[in-house]
Design an enzyme around this catalytic site. Structure first.
Site, mmCIF file in Angstrom:
data_model
loop_
_atom_site.group_PDB
_atom_site.id
_atom_site.type_symbol
_atom_site.label_atom_id
_atom_site.label_comp_id
_atom_site.label_asym_id
_atom_site.label_seq_id
_atom_site.Cartn_x
_atom_site.Cartn_y
_atom_site.Cartn_z
ATOM 1 N N CYS A 147 23.284 4.989 -27.418
ATOM 2 C CA CYS A 147 23.444 4.772 -28.860
ATOM 3 C C CYS A 147 24.581 5.617 -29.411
ATOM 4 C CB CYS A 147 22.153 5.093 -29.609
ATOM 5 S SG CYS A 147 20.966 3.739 -29.640
ATOM 6 N N HIS B 202 19.023 -0.630 -31.157
ATOM 7 C CA HIS B 202 18.994 0.709 -30.574
ATOM 8 C C HIS B 202 18.811 0.571 -29.069
ATOM 9 C CE1 HIS B 202 18.954 2.931 -34.314
ATOM 10 N NE2 HIS B 202 18.167 1.996 -34.782
#
Length: 115
Positions: free
Chosen positions: A34, A22
């Site tokens: 992301c 992430h």
């Protein structure tokens, strides 16, 4: 940080990719890095499935933040050419995103031994 490894053969053809992690650029649901990486990689998967068929690729989408794809060896030359256009376009999008957000995205090209 999101890490994307793009695996290629000796001729430079992309055979697979693996995206993990992430970005951490913003709270979950607000992280444009992301979201961008997800949009780029999933669009490549969807394009490959649409133009080549689901049996042309192996996809693993495990826990959130992980996506892996591998082209099957049995592609016709025409299908392999289409796959390269889609995957190289994905790579261009990821590299441009990395240029704009180098703290949050790392794109690495690796030789496939084997994929």
């Amino acid at each position: 940080m999101v890490k994307v490894e793009i695996f290629h053969d000796d001729q430079g053809r992309i055979l697979a990719f693996n995206a993990t992690g992430h970005a951490g650029a913003a709270p979950a649901g607000q992280d444009i890095v992301c979201a961008g990486v997800s949009a780029i990689t999933f669009t490549a998967v969807n394009g490959l499935e649409h133009f080549l068929g689901a049996d042309a690729i192996e996809v693993e989408a495990g826990k959130p933040g992980n996506l892996a794809l591998r082209l099957r060896d049995s592609l016709s030359p025409e299908a392999a050419g289409t796959a390269q256009i889609i995957l190289e376009t994905m790579m261009i999008g990821l590299e441009h995103t990395q240029q704009n957000y180098p703290r949050y995205l790392l794109v690495r090209k690796r030789r496939c031994l084997p994929c």
